[in-house]
Design a protein around this motif. Structure first.
Motif, PDB file in Angstrom:
ATOM      1  N   SER A 131      31.766  10.833  11.761  1.00  0.00           N
ATOM      2  CA  SER A 131      32.439  11.461  12.911  1.00  0.00           C
ATOM      3  C   SER A 131      33.434  10.474  13.502  1.00  0.00           C
ATOM      4  CB  SER A 131      31.425  11.855  13.985  1.00  0.00           C
ATOM      5  OG  SER A 131      30.482  12.787  13.471  1.00  0.00           O
ATOM      6  N   PHE A 132      34.658  10.932  13.727  1.00  0.00           N
ATOM      7  CA  PHE A 132      35.640  10.085  14.403  1.00  0.00           C
ATOM      8  C   PHE A 132      36.774  10.966  14.926  1.00  0.00           C
ATOM      9  CE2 PHE A 132      36.706  10.026   9.839  1.00  0.00           C
ATOM     10  CZ  PHE A 132      38.022  10.467   9.852  1.00  0.00           C
ATOM     11  N   THR A 133      37.507  10.425  15.898  1.00  0.00           N
ATOM     12  CA  THR A 133      38.702  11.092  16.422  1.00  0.00           C
ATOM     13  C   THR A 133      39.868  10.129  16.285  1.00  0.00           C
ATOM     14  OG1 THR A 133      37.410  12.358  18.019  1.00  0.00           O
ATOM     15  CG2 THR A 133      39.763  12.152  18.460  1.00  0.00           C
ATOM     16  N   ILE A 134      40.906  10.556  15.603  1.00  0.00           N
ATOM     17  CA  ILE A 134      42.098   9.720  15.430  1.00  0.00           C
ATOM     18  C   ILE A 134      42.997   9.897  16.650  1.00  0.00           C
ATOM     19  CG2 ILE A 134      44.176   9.308  14.045  1.00  0.00           C
ATOM     20  CD1 ILE A 134      41.632   8.431  12.615  1.00  0.00           C
TER      21      ILE A 134
ATOM     22  N   HIS B 256      45.805  -5.728   6.230  1.00  0.00           N
ATOM     23  CA  HIS B 256      45.857  -6.586   7.417  1.00  0.00           C
ATOM     24  C   HIS B 256      47.112  -6.352   8.249  1.00  0.00           C
ATOM     25  CE1 HIS B 256      45.041  -9.954  10.022  1.00  0.00           C
ATOM     26  NE2 HIS B 256      46.215 -10.471   9.742  1.00  0.00           N
ATOM     27  N   THR B 257      48.239  -6.088   7.590  1.00  0.00           N
ATOM     28  CA  THR B 257      49.504  -5.944   8.325  1.00  0.00           C
ATOM     29  C   THR B 257      49.744  -4.531   8.850  1.00  0.00           C
ATOM     30  OG1 THR B 257      50.669  -5.607   6.235  1.00  0.00           O
ATOM     31  CG2 THR B 257      50.671  -7.845   7.139  1.00  0.00           C
ATOM     32  N   VAL B 258      49.078  -3.525   8.256  1.00  0.00           N
ATOM     33  CA  VAL B 258      49.323  -2.131   8.664  1.00  0.00           C
ATOM     34  C   VAL B 258      48.236  -1.611   9.604  1.00  0.00           C
ATOM     35  CG1 VAL B 258      49.505   0.251   7.850  1.00  0.00           C
ATOM     36  CG2 VAL B 258      50.657  -1.581   6.587  1.00  0.00           C
ATOM     37  N   ALA B 259      46.967  -1.850   9.270  1.00  0.00           N
ATOM     38  CA  ALA B 259      45.857  -1.197   9.995  1.00  0.00           C
ATOM     39  C   ALA B 259      45.578  -1.835  11.352  1.00  0.00           C
ATOM     40  CB  ALA B 259      44.594  -1.240   9.143  1.00  0.00           C
ATOM     41  N   ASP B 260      45.359  -0.966  12.366  1.00  0.00           N
ATOM     42  CA  ASP B 260      44.862  -1.461  13.653  1.00  0.00           C
ATOM     43  C   ASP B 260      43.460  -0.907  13.950  1.00  0.00           C
ATOM     44  OD1 ASP B 260      45.415   1.192  14.375  1.00  0.00           O
ATOM     45  OD2 ASP B 260      47.306   0.671  15.347  1.00  0.00           O
ATOM     46  N   ARG B 261      42.960  -0.060  13.030  1.00  0.00           N
ATOM     47  CA  ARG B 261      41.604   0.484  13.162  1.00  0.00           C
ATOM     48  C   ARG B 261      40.952   0.499  11.782  1.00  0.00           C
ATOM     49  NH1 ARG B 261      40.041   6.494  15.644  1.00  0.00           N
ATOM     50  NH2 ARG B 261      37.773   6.297  15.453  1.00  0.00           N
ATOM     51  N   ILE B 262      39.666   0.187  11.735  1.00  0.00           N
ATOM     52  CA  ILE B 262      38.948   0.136  10.462  1.00  0.00           C
ATOM     53  C   ILE B 262      37.723   1.026  10.553  1.00  0.00           C
ATOM     54  CG2 ILE B 262      37.627  -1.357   8.902  1.00  0.00           C
ATOM     55  CD1 ILE B 262      39.629  -3.606   9.844  1.00  0.00           C
ATOM     56  N   ILE B 263      37.603   1.956   9.609  1.00  0.00           N
ATOM     57  CA  ILE B 263      36.413   2.806   9.528  1.00  0.00           C
ATOM     58  C   ILE B 263      35.798   2.615   8.145  1.00  0.00           C
ATOM     59  CG2 ILE B 263      35.504   5.159   9.564  1.00  0.00           C
ATOM     60  CD1 ILE B 263      37.723   5.934  11.492  1.00  0.00           C
ATOM     61  N   GLU B 264      34.572   2.102   8.105  1.00  0.00           N
ATOM     62  CA  GLU B 264      33.879   1.922   6.828  1.00  0.00           C
ATOM     63  C   GLU B 264      32.901   3.068   6.632  1.00  0.00           C
ATOM     64  OE1 GLU B 264      32.066  -1.409   3.892  1.00  0.00           O
ATOM     65  OE2 GLU B 264      33.067  -1.991   5.742  1.00  0.00           O
ATOM     66  N   LEU B 265      33.022   3.724   5.466  1.00  0.00           N
ATOM     67  CA  LEU B 265      32.182   4.874   5.128  1.00  0.00           C
ATOM     68  C   LEU B 265      30.994   4.407   4.313  1.00  0.00           C
ATOM     69  CD1 LEU B 265      35.111   7.131   3.841  1.00  0.00           C
ATOM     70  CD2 LEU B 265      34.132   7.183   6.145  1.00  0.00           C
TER      71      LEU B 265
ATOM     72  N   PRO C  77      26.667   5.520   2.973  1.00  0.00           N
ATOM     73  CA  PRO C  77      25.736   6.656   2.832  1.00  0.00           C
ATOM     74  C   PRO C  77      24.917   6.920   4.098  1.00  0.00           C
ATOM     75  CG  PRO C  77      25.608   5.189   0.921  1.00  0.00           C
ATOM     76  CD  PRO C  77      26.417   4.478   1.964  1.00  0.00           C
ATOM     77  N   LYS C  78      24.943   5.986   5.049  1.00  0.00           N
ATOM     78  CA  LYS C  78      24.108   6.142   6.248  1.00  0.00           C
ATOM     79  C   LYS C  78      24.921   6.184   7.544  1.00  0.00           C
ATOM     80  CE  LYS C  78      20.276   3.599   4.093  1.00  0.00           C
ATOM     81  NZ  LYS C  78      19.455   2.367   4.190  1.00  0.00           N
ATOM     82  N   GLY C  79      26.204   6.459   7.460  1.00  0.00           N
ATOM     83  CA  GLY C  79      27.019   6.503   8.674  1.00  0.00           C
ATOM     84  C   GLY C  79      28.258   5.640   8.553  1.00  0.00           C
ATOM     85  N   THR C  80      28.869   5.319   9.694  1.00  0.00           N
ATOM     86  CA  THR C  80      30.127   4.566   9.671  1.00  0.00           C
ATOM     87  C   THR C  80      30.069   3.317  10.540  1.00  0.00           C
ATOM     88  OG1 THR C  80      30.987   5.841  11.521  1.00  0.00           O
ATOM     89  CG2 THR C  80      31.525   6.645   9.329  1.00  0.00           C
ATOM     90  N   ILE C  81      30.949   2.382  10.214  1.00  0.00           N
ATOM     91  CA  ILE C  81      31.291   1.283  11.119  1.00  0.00           C
ATOM     92  C   ILE C  81      32.726   1.567  11.546  1.00  0.00           C
ATOM     93  CG2 ILE C  81      31.515  -1.212  11.403  1.00  0.00           C
ATOM     94  CD1 ILE C  81      29.715  -1.500   8.887  1.00  0.00           C
ATOM     95  N   ASP C  82      32.990   1.567  12.825  1.00  0.00           N
ATOM     96  CA  ASP C  82      34.295   1.986  13.345  1.00  0.00           C
ATOM     97  C   ASP C  82      34.764   0.936  14.357  1.00  0.00           C
ATOM     98  OD1 ASP C  82      36.509   3.265  14.368  1.00  0.00           O
ATOM     99  OD2 ASP C  82      35.505   5.185  14.700  1.00  0.00           O
ATOM    100  N   LYS C  83      35.833   0.198  14.012  1.00  0.00           N
ATOM    101  CA  LYS C  83      36.267  -0.916  14.865  1.00  0.00           C
ATOM    102  C   LYS C  83      37.781  -0.892  15.078  1.00  0.00           C
ATOM    103  CE  LYS C  83      32.158  -2.860  15.055  1.00  0.00           C
ATOM    104  NZ  LYS C  83      31.398  -2.942  16.316  1.00  0.00           N
ATOM    105  N   LEU C  84      38.195  -1.172  16.309  1.00  0.00           N
ATOM    106  CA  LEU C  84      39.616  -1.376  16.616  1.00  0.00           C
ATOM    107  C   LEU C  84      39.885  -2.876  16.505  1.00  0.00           C
ATOM    108  CD1 LEU C  84      39.954   0.981  19.710  1.00  0.00           C
ATOM    109  CD2 LEU C  84      41.146   1.270  17.526  1.00  0.00           C
ATOM    110  N   MET C  85      40.287  -3.310  15.345  1.00  0.00           N
ATOM    111  CA  MET C  85      40.535  -4.745  15.119  1.00  0.00           C
ATOM    112  C   MET C  85      41.320  -4.925  13.827  1.00  0.00           C
ATOM    113  SD  MET C  85      36.729  -6.014  13.724  1.00  0.00           S
ATOM    114  CE  MET C  85      36.356  -6.733  15.260  1.00  0.00           C
ATOM    115  N   THR C  86      41.794  -6.144  13.609  1.00  0.00           N
ATOM    116  CA  THR C  86      42.515  -6.429  12.364  1.00  0.00           C
ATOM    117  C   THR C  86      41.515  -6.601  11.231  1.00  0.00           C
ATOM    118  OG1 THR C  86      42.470  -8.832  12.602  1.00  0.00           O
ATOM    119  CG2 THR C  86      44.320  -7.660  13.646  1.00  0.00           C
ATOM    120  N   TYR C  87      42.014  -6.479  10.023  1.00  0.00           N
ATOM    121  CA  TYR C  87      41.153  -6.597   8.849  1.00  0.00           C
ATOM    122  C   TYR C  87      40.559  -8.002   8.724  1.00  0.00           C
ATOM    123  CZ  TYR C  87      39.558  -6.485   4.034  1.00  0.00           C
ATOM    124  OH  TYR C  87      38.785  -6.573   2.894  1.00  0.00           O
TER     125      TYR C  87
END
Length: 545
Positions: free
Chosen positions: A348-351, A506-515, A517-527
């Motif tokens: 689950s996430f909202t962009i 690293h140069t493009v992303a400002d948010r990282i969502i890791e998918l 089997p048990k859910g997500t890690i969702d962080k507003l940070m650089t790679y």
């Protein structure tokens, strides 16, 4: 480096290579020395892999000689993934140390005889002594450890190579090349098919080596992390420069701007170049890279910095419509692979507007499944997603095979995807570096790189405000990757993407969502912050366990 210091490990003397009438390069005189890692760069077709093949002895130069130091061993990352199908995984790695492997085979042959002669006994004693000198008693455990590092689990070590997937074979061939600390190492695209964690391990491994290493790679972060010097193939010459890829790219771009600025005086240009070198060598020290590179940069003569002949495609994404505040809402998504493997669950996430989000997973199929679901090409196993009414998307899929099952030429193919006449389409293709005669080619004969450039041109026609990119650097050369990367940094809309290119992420992303089997890690940070965060590493172990 002890006794090895100062020795020349690979010496090229008057090397010339040509195919038919086409001369790749001539009068190549270079000494590659121990303790240095040389990043080999050049446009597609310049002869990067050819240079490595000439050094390895696989290709005979038209002229000149290649010499190693006395008694030195050369190891090569081989590209033939079927060559060792009849051997076990562990034995394939052991074969990377040929003197040790030959010793083991001869010893086994002697000991398997029903009766040994006195001559056999003497020879066996000699072999045992050499075997111990080569640390043979630890060879199997060292090979197993190397396999673990490249992501090949114990359960696979005694299987036949023919039983492995292509991705697994690539990793075994890398372990084989690295095994036994060869004096000289040639690596052609070593990061292909590796996940980001394994690439990071390889970067750290190579930063410790004292051998002579030549690397061809399209991974800019990898080249920057490992290279002490850059070998540039351009103007039909092979030249060695101080510094890594970023230094070469930025300095050649500066030299190009200077060449185009007719008003700037020679003395001003010189000062500008000197200041650039000072700034860059200071940054090298800060980024924990080798002191030897810093010393070389400080000695660099500004006359060595010249514009390149490389051409960069014109990749420009523009939005026809400003996005509203509602971009994408995903609730409880689940995807299961055809074999029953859970790719991700409870996602689950909202962009938010303007976000550039990279999706990660230990299983690359997870990102492809997510993108296929939100593009309406695949049904989710659970959950929902909803796009905002103002959002228009352009999708670059991982597999573009279906797009090119056509007899159309490039111009007619592109005209299917956007308004515009033949002249406009030729303009788009020209910006993507297709020459006048190439636009008449049928799309079903294109190379992987050409297909990707067509797909990027197609995306530009859509003028979307949300780009969805599944591993966008696949099959692209360094110039295309750099141009693509530069434009995405400044793109004002949303980007959802997956990539195995560290620099791109690293140069493009400002948010990282890791998918997982048990859910997500969702962080507003650089790679970079994400991969070195201890708490996140711990969380990942729990979610993947």
């Amino acid at each position: 480096m002890g006794e090895l210091e100062g020795l020349y490990m690979i010496t090229l003397t008057n090397i010339a290579i040509q195919f038919g009438k086409r001369v790749l390069y001539k009068d190549v005189n270079i000494k590659f020395t121990n303790g240095n890692i040389y990043g080999v760069i050049g446009a597609n077709g310049a002869g990067k892999s050819t240079l490595l093949r000439a050094i390895s002895g696989e290709l005979e130069p038209n002229k000149g000689t290649v010499e190693l130091g006395p008694g030195e061993r050369l190891s090569v990352l081989e590209q033939d993934h079927f060559k060792y199908d009849e051997f076990t995984v562990l034995n394939t790695v052991l074969m990377g140390h040929k003197p040790l492997w030959d010793n083991m085979q001869e010893r086994d042959a002697i000991y398997s005889k029903p009766e040994m002669t006195e001559e056999d006994g003497n020879r066996a004693a000699e072999l045992e002594e050499k075997f111990a000198e080569m640390d043979g008693w630890n060879a199997e455990s060292d090979a197993a450890q190397m396999l673990q590092h490249v992501g090949i689990k114990d359960a696979l070590h005694y299987k036949q190579m023919s039983e492995l997937s292509n991705n697994e074979k690539v990793r075994v061939m890398l372990a084989k090349a690295l095994f036994g600390n060869p004096d000289n190492l040639l690596l052609d695209e070593p990061t292909n098919d590796l996940d980001l964690d394994t690439v990071q391990w390889l970067e750290e491994y190579l930063s410790q080596v004292e051998q002579t290493v030549l690397v061809v790679s399209h991974d800019r972060h990898f080249l920057d992390a490992v290279s002490t010097q850059t070998v540039d193939i351009d103007f039909g010459k092979v030249s060695v420069f101080a510094g890594n890829y970023s230094f070469w790219y930025e300095s050649s771009q500066l030299a190009l701007r200077q060449a185009q600025n007719q008003r700037q005086k020679a003395e001003e240009k010189r000062k500008e170049l000197e200041e650039f070198i000072r700034r860059f060598s200071a940054n090298v020290a800060k980024s924990k890279q080798t002191t030897s590179r810093k010393k070389m940069l400080e000695k660099l003569n500004v006359e060595e910095i010249t514009p390149s002949t490389r051409k960069y495609p014109g990749i420009i994404f523009q939005m026809e419509r400003e996005p509203g505040n509602q971009i994408l809402e995903v609730e409880g998504l689940k995807a299961v692979d055809t074999d029953g493997t859970v790719l991700f669950d409870n996602v689950s996430f909202t962009i938010e507007r303007g976000q550039k989000t990279v999706f990660l997973s230990h299983n690359p199929k997870a990102m492809t499944a997510l993108f296929e679901i939100i593009n309406g090409n695949r049904e989710a196993d659970a959950g929902t997603f909803k796009w905002g009414v103002t959002i228009t998307t352009a999708y670059l899929p991982l597999d573009n095979t279906e797009f090119f099952k056509s007899e159309l030429n490039l111009v007619d193919w592109l005209m299917q995807y956007g308004p515009g006449n033949e002249v406009a389409m030729k303009g788009f293709l020209g910006r993507m570096l297709f020459k006048q005669e190439e636009v008449e080619k049928k799309v079903n004969v294109l190379s992987g790189g050409e297909k990707m450039r067509c797909m990027i041109a197609r995306m530009q026609l859509q003028n979307a405000n949300c780009l969805i990119l599944d591993t966008p650097t696949n099959h692209l050369d360094l110039e295309s990757i750099q141009a693509f990367n530069n434009n995405l940094i400044g793109f004002k809309g949303n980007i959802l993407f997956a990539s195995h290119d560290h620099e791109f992420i690293h140069t493009v992303a400002d948010r990282i969502i890791e998918l997982t089997p048990k859910g997500t890690i969702d962080k507003l940070m650089t790679y970079d912050d994400y991969i070195y965060d201890a708490a996140i590493k711990e969380q990942k172990e729990q979610l993947y366990s």
